[in-house]
Design an enzyme around this catalytic site. Structure first.
Site, PDB file in Angstrom:
ATOM      1  N   THR A   1       0.830  -1.195   0.000  1.00 32.36           N
ATOM      2  CA  THR A   1       0.000   0.000   0.000  1.00 32.36           C
ATOM      3  C   THR A   1       0.867   1.249   0.000  1.00 32.36           C
ATOM      4  O   THR A   1       2.028   1.213   0.398  1.00 32.36           O
ATOM      5  CB  THR A   1      -0.982   0.005   1.195  1.00 32.36           C
TER       6      THR A   1
ATOM      7  N   GLY B   1       0.793   5.285   1.011  1.00 33.62           N
ATOM      8  CA  GLY B   1       0.088   6.374   1.682  1.00 33.62           C
ATOM      9  C   GLY B   1       0.715   7.712   1.339  1.00 33.62           C
ATOM     10  O   GLY B   1       1.509   7.817   0.417  1.00 33.62           O
TER      11      GLY B   1
ATOM     12  N   ASP C   1      -3.205   7.581  15.564  1.00 37.82           N
ATOM     13  CA  ASP C   1      -3.962   7.332  14.336  1.00 37.82           C
ATOM     14  C   ASP C   1      -4.700   6.000  14.461  1.00 37.82           C
ATOM     15  O   ASP C   1      -4.573   5.139  13.602  1.00 37.82           O
ATOM     16  CB  ASP C   1      -3.003   7.329  13.139  1.00 37.82           C
TER      17      ASP C   1
END
Lengths: 349, 318
Positions: B31, B33, B195
């Site tokens: 992934t 970000g 987060d």
């Protein structure tokens, strides 16, 4: 359809006349004039004096705007004014002017959110369709994205706005407020070379500027005392270096929170609006970031970035065309008026 | 911060620092970000899976500022992970995090005494930092709850009320364990995550764990009965592992802890509307959840009420 817009939420008084073709197509700017209250170096603008300035100039500006636009009174559909957010006294003086015109000309009033005005004008001028918006000015620092008829705030300054930080540092250095303190900081920063360590305060998509201002003020005091040296070369640090360090730090923070919001919503367009959006270094940094993400940055020049009447006319007319109007009894103004409080009825996506 | 949202393809090759450019088989990009890229690779032996979090240098920033921030952030993340990993020997420890294998805060730096030749491929690597961590097997709570939702949609009307009830209970047990894990992070770890979302909370299947203490891990027997269903409800068995400490800070302040919970609450509500109603009762208020996880939890939950009223957003002037 034609609207006249009155803006006076801070030290700029702006009047603009806009024409939106009934069949769609780009809006035409018939006139867009502004008069700025400039306070002496080392001082900010006080609400009382700013309101006095607006009261003194508003009728002249309206007359000039109408003459420049060359429209007859009967062609004007509505009178748009800034409902908020902003400084109380200046907002009130402009709201009184708008109400007076409404009664005098027998036209409906439209109260407009200042932030939405900036966003809609930026979209109209740049043609950005659905960007992540960075709204940076003397009073506001927000990262905004549109979703189901609201402009939603993803991140914002937790204390003072970025423009306020720059303005106040200009006061510390006794830089001229003409044409704008931020502009003069930018010119000084172009000649700065030394990057001094300043706090870097990003928390998720929010950021904070008051600690940075306190630190750079401290450094300015050391510089004046002659005790501040470049840590690498040992040369004396100049006001140019301080402006450079301040700009590099705060703009890096703004670009970082914008990038985070872009990754979050999956957008590659970014639109910068608000007075600080004129800054070429901010636009350049944002451009590098957007290019890296395979997107692009949209920004406007000082005519539309800095507070103006045309953006109020534009956003007001968009709302008016969906059937929105503000009754005279409700034509108040407010210092606190959040961007996400406004129902964006004119956007379908 | 790793975001799971897909983003438009970058024009250039994604950032992959030396020596991972030499790794065979090459690391697999999982992934991407705003700040970092996550690769799956291996450490020392091909059978030891590892997560590589690569933080490319940001060209828009002044190089000095960029180097400072990149170094600070990769070190802060590693320090938090190492601090939390050190709790692993504590038998009552309920907070599990990936172990740190290795890191580099300046992938392109020069090493004194090395010739150009000896620097080899390091010479051409792009600037940035990286952190190599233990790979966490299993699924994120976000995926598990989404699977649960689709099971419920597919079979909720045909399954017996007892079966549905049992599955709802299984979700509640999972939520309480999340509350405990966050409580342990705050109290034993002295860390706020910064987060917390359901994508950053993993459930590692128990079979892969050597340190499972079994105290909080319920087993789900109902799976056996679900064989003839079109879709099986997900298996929540395993230990809770918290990941992505990119925004974590070391803090024991009630305010920071309350904000941490508030971030999770908001993220949970927007990601899992079906389970939103259970969040407060199970994750926060349950004695087997956050409230019961440590002594100071009551004060933090009291503070959370203030944080909620205040909201994240203040009204701004100007």
């Amino acid at each position: 359809m034609i609207a006249i817009g009155l803006e006076g939420s801070a030290n700029k008084l702006g009047v603009g006349v806009i024409l939106q073709p009934a069949k769609g197509g780009p809006a035409q700017i018939l006139s867009n004039i502004r008069h700025t209250y400039v306070s002496p170096p080392g001082e900010g603008f006080l609400p009382k004096d700013t309101a006095k300035h607006h009261r003194a100039y508003v009728s002249t500006l309206v007359k000039r705007a109408l003459a420049e636009a060359g429209v007859r009174l009967e062609d004007i559909d509505c009178i748009c004014y800034t409902k908020g957010p902003g400084m109380g006294a200046p907002l009130q003086s402009v709201a009184v002017a708008a109400r007076t015109l409404s009664l005098l000309w027998n036209k409906p009033l439209v109260g407009v959110n200042h932030c939405v005005g900036h966003i809609e004008m930026g979209r109209e001028i740049t043609g950005a369709t659905n960007p992540v918006v960075l709204y940076v000015s003397g009073g506001n620092t927000q990262v905004i994205a549109y979703s189901s008829q609201r402009y939603r705030i993803f991140g914002e300054a937790l204390d003072i706005a970025v423009g306020n930080c720059l303005d106040r540092f200009a006061r510390t250095l006794n830089i001229s407020n003409d044409p704008a303190p931020g502009y003069n900081i930018e010119q000084l920063a172009k000649r700065g070379k030394v990057l001094l360590d300043l706090p870097y305060a990003v928390k998720g998509m929010d950021c904070s500027f008051s600690g940075i201002l306190a630190r750079v003020d401290e450094l300015a005091a050391q510089m004046r005392a002659g005790t501040l040296k470049d840590p690498v070369t040992g040369d004396a640090v100049t006001p140019e270096d301080l402006c450079f360090s301040l700009q590099e730090t705060v703009y890096a923070m703004l670009v970082e929170i914008t990038e985070r919001a872009m990754a979050h919503v999956g957008s590659s367009q970014v639109l910068i609006v608000g007075g600080v959006g004129c800054n070429e270094r901010l636009q350049e940094m944002m451009g590098i970031m957007a290019k890296d993400r395979g997107g692009s940055v949209y920004a406007t020049d000082e005519r539309f970035c800095i507070d103006n009447g045309i953006m109020i006319a534009h956003a007001g007319l968009l709302a008016y065309r969906t059937g929105f109007a503000t009754a005279l009894e409700e034509s108040t103004c407010t210092q606190r008026f959040r961007t996400d409080d406004v129902h964006i009825a004119w956007r379908e996506d | 911060m790793i975001s799971t949202t897909s983003i438009p393809q970058r024009e250039a090759q994604p950032f992959l620092p030396y020596p991972f450019t030499e790794t065979q088989p090459p690391p697999h990009l999982v992934t991407q970000g705003a700040e970092a890229l996550l690769y799956r690779t291996h450490f020392l032996t091909p059978s030891t899976a590892a997560a590589l979090k690569a933080r490319p240098s940001k060209p828009y920033r002044h190089p000095t500022l960029d180097a400072r921030l990149t170094k600070q952030r990769v070190l802060a993340e590693a320090r938090v992970l190492v601090k939390l990993s050190a709790l692993a020997s504590d038998p009552d420890n309920e907070v599990k995090v990936p172990a740190v294998f290795n890191l580099e805060w300046d992938a392109a730096r020069k090493i004194n005494g090395l010739t150009e030749d000896q620097r080899g491929a390091r010479r051409t690597t792009a600037a940035g930092a990286w952190l190599l961590m233990e790979w966490i097997e299993g699924k994120s709570v976000k995926d598990l709850l989404r699977e649960w939702d689709s099971w419920f949609m597919a079979t909720g009307s045909t399954a017996s009320p007892e079966e549905v009830q049992a599955q709802v209970e299984a979700v509640k047990r999972l939520l309480r364990r999340i509350g405990r894990a966050v409580g342990a992070l705050h109290s034993k770890g002295g860390v706020v995550h910064g987060d917390l979302t359901t994508s950053n909370i993993m459930v590692r299947p128990a079979t892969n764990s050597s340190t499972s203490n079994g105290s909080a891990a319920p087993t789900i027997d109902e799976n056996a009965q679900a064989d003839d269903m079109p879709a099986r409800p997900p298996n929540f068995e395993g230990e809770i592992v918290l990941i992505d400490f990119g925004l974590a800070t070391q803090s024991v302040q009630d305010e920071d802890r309350a904000v941490d919970l508030y971030v999770l609450e908001r993220a949970f509500g927007s990601t899992h509307p079906r389970q939103e109603g259970q969040f407060d009762a199970e994750v926060l208020q349950s004695q087997e959840g956050y409230r019961g996880s440590y002594k100071g939890a009551n004060v933090v939950l009291k503070r959370l009420e203030e944080v909620r009223l205040r909201g994240r957003k203040k009204s701004m002037i100007g």
